[in-house]
Scaffold this active site. Structure first.
Site, PDB file in Angstrom:
ATOM      1  N   GLY A  15       0.835  -1.173  -0.119  1.00  0.00           N
ATOM      2  CA  GLY A  15      -0.093  -0.160  -0.158  1.00  0.00           C
ATOM      3  C   GLY A  15       0.734   1.172  -0.053  1.00  0.00           C
ATOM      4  N   CYS A  24       2.066   1.091  11.747  1.00  0.00           N
ATOM      5  CA  CYS A  24       3.055   1.742  11.239  1.00  0.00           C
ATOM      6  C   CYS A  24       3.664   2.952  11.873  1.00  0.00           C
ATOM      7  CB  CYS A  24       2.898   2.340   9.719  1.00  0.00           C
ATOM      8  SG  CYS A  24       2.179   1.248   8.389  1.00  0.00           S
TER       9      CYS A  24
END
Length: 397
Positions: free
Chosen positions: A74, A329
Site C-alpha cells: 500500500g 506503522c
C-alpha cells in the site's frame, strides 16, 4: 493450561488464508522461473499466473485488466500515485488536496512534495472523521491537479463519501486518488461508478500475503514511474515480479469479494455487541468515529478518560489480547493519534485511545472475553493514574 489468545488487530494485518497459501506455494518451488525470461517455455506458467491475478484484482473493483499494476504494498502504491501524478502534471499546476487524517504513506509523501515546489491543502474532518464536501469544493483552485482522499480510515473506520468526491473531481477535470488499503475486500468498490482514477491496495489487509499490493491507474492517465530499471509491468514498474505474492493477492481478493456481504453482516453484529458492551460497562468512555454503515464493519475505537494507551495495550497483551492504539506503522511513536487530534479530541483523550478491529477469525467468544477483561484493566489502571485522580477531583462529567 494455555493462556487464551485473542487477535483484535485485523486493521494492522490479517493472516494468509490456507487457500491463498496453497495457490502460492508452487511458485516458490516448481514454477519458479522468471516470467520475463522469454526464451524458454517454463517462464510461461508464471506469466499466465500473473495475468490471471491481474484479472482477479481488476474484477474485484470493476476495473480493466490492463489498468492494474502490481507493487510491493500500500505504501508504494500511495507514493507512486501521488508523486507520479504530481511530476507528470507539474506543467498544469502544483496544487494537491488531501485530508488531515490520511495514512502517513500519503501525508509524508505530500510533505515531500511540499519541499519540491508543490502546494498541499489538508482538508479538516468533523468529529466523526468525515470530510465535508463543501470544504473540498472550496479548496479547489485553477492549479489543482490531484485530490487524494482515503476510502476508509485505518484508525476510526470512517468511510468517506467517495462517489461524491469522485463526481466533483471528474466534473472539474481533476484526478482523484483514493488510498483504499483498509476498504478493499471489506466494502463494495466500483472504480467506474465512483469516478476513481487511481486506487491503492495491499494484499495483507484482506488475507493475502505481506509485501504485495496493487495500484489501479485508469486507462489514459499519464503518470511518472516511481521505480526505474527493467520493463516489467508494461514498462511502468521495474523489478522482477513477486510471482507468489501476485498469485496470493489475486486469490485473496477473489475470496474476499465473494464473501464480502455475508462477512460484513457478521462483523457488524460482533462490532455492535463490542461497542455497546464497552460503553455500558466502562464509564467515561468515548466512541471515536461514526456509527452504522459509515464505519468499517469490523472497526471499533474508544478513548478512556484518565488512561494512557501504551499501558492499556501492555495489560491487554498480558491477558492474551492483541490490540492497537492506531496505525501499526506509527506504533513506535509516543505522540497521540493525528487522526483523533484532527477530529477535535483533546491531547489527553487522544493519548488514551484503543483500536479494536475484528476479522475472519473473530468470534462471539472473543468479544465476550474482551468485555470481561477490559473493564477490569481500565479500572485497575485508572486507580493508578494521576490523570484519573485529577479528573475525579474536578468532578468532571
Amino acid at each position: 493450561m494455555d493462556k487464551k489468545y485473542v487477535y483484535m488487530d485485523y486493521s494492522a494485518t490479517t493472516f494468509t488464508k490456507p487457500e491463498v497459501l496453497e495457490e502460492m506455494l508452487p511458485y516458490f518451488t516448481d514454477k519458479f522461473a522468471n516470467p520475463s525470461s522469454k526464451f524458454y517455455s517454463i517462464s510461461e506458467e508464471p506469466r499466465v499466473a500473473i495475468d490471471k491475478a491481474r484479472g482477479r484484482v481488476a474484477k474485484a473493483i470493476n476495473a480493466e485488466k490492463d489498468e492494474i499494476y502490481f507493487t510491493a504494498g500500500g505504501s508504494e502504491s500511495d507514493n507512486w500515485a501521488i508523486k507520479g501524478i504530481a511530476f507528470a502534471n507539474k506543467n498544469k499546476g502544483n496544487h494537491i488536496i488531501t485530508t488531515a487524517i490520511e495514512h502517513h504513506a500519503v501525508l509524508h509523501t505530500c510533505k515531500f512534495l511540499e519541499k519540491n515546489g508543490f502546494e498541499v491543502t489538508y482538508l479538516p474532518v468533523d468529529e466523526y472523521g468525515l470530510v465535508n464536501i463543501e470544504d473540498l469544493k472550496n479548496a479547489i483552485k485553477d492549479t489543482t491537479i490531484l485530490v487524494s482522499v482515503m476510502f476508509a480510515n485505518n484508525e476510526v473506520g470512517s468511510i468517506q463519501p467517495i462517489k461524491e468526491i469522485g463526481a466533483i473531481c471528474r466534473e472539474r477535470k481533476i484526478l482523484f486518488h483514493t488510498d483504499a488499503v483498509q476498504a478493499v475486500g471489506h466494502v463494495p468498490i466500483d472504480v467506474k461508478d465512483m469516478n476513481i482514477d487511481l486506487l491503492s491496495m495491499a494484499g495483507h489487509k484482506f488475507y493475502g500475503p505481506k509485501g504485495v499490493g496493487a495500484l489501479y491507474i485508469r486507462k489514459g492517465i499519464r503518470i511518472e514511474n516511481l521505480i526505474h530499471g527493467g520493463g516489467q509491468e508494461r514498462g511502468k514498474r521495474a523489478t522482477t515480479e513477486n510471482v507468489p505474492g501476485i498469485v496470493g493477492i489475486g486469490k485473496a481478493i477473489e475470496l474476499a469479494v465473494s464473501e464480502l456481504d455475508e462477512e460484513a453482516i457478521r462483523l457488524r453484529s460482533l462490532r455492535e455487541k463490542l461497542i455497546s458492551g464497552v460503553m455500558e460497562r466502562i464509564p467515561h468512555t468515548k466512541l471515536n468515529g461514526p456509527t452504522g454503515d459509515k464505519r468499517l464493519p469490523g472497526n471499533a475505537n474508544f478513548s478512556f478518560i484518565g488512561l494512557e494507551g501504551e499501558s492499556l495495550l501492555l495489560s491487554l497483551d498480558f491477558e492474551g489480547i492483541c490490540a492497537s492504539t492506531g496505525s501499526a506503522c506509527a506504533s513506535g511513536s509516543l505522540d497521540p493519534s493525528h487522526v483523533l487530534l484532527a477530529m477535535g479530541l483533546p491531547h489527553e483523550l487522544a493519548h488514551g485511545s484503543l483500536r479494536l478491529s475484528l476479522g475472519s477469525g473473530s468470534t462471539e467468544e472473543d468479544v465476550d472475553y474482551m468485555l470481561d477483561v477490559l473493564p477490569k484493566i481500565v479500572e485497575r489502571l485508572r486507580n493508578m493514574s494521576p490523570l484519573w485522580e485529577d479528573f475525579i477531583k474536578k468532578g468532571d462529567k
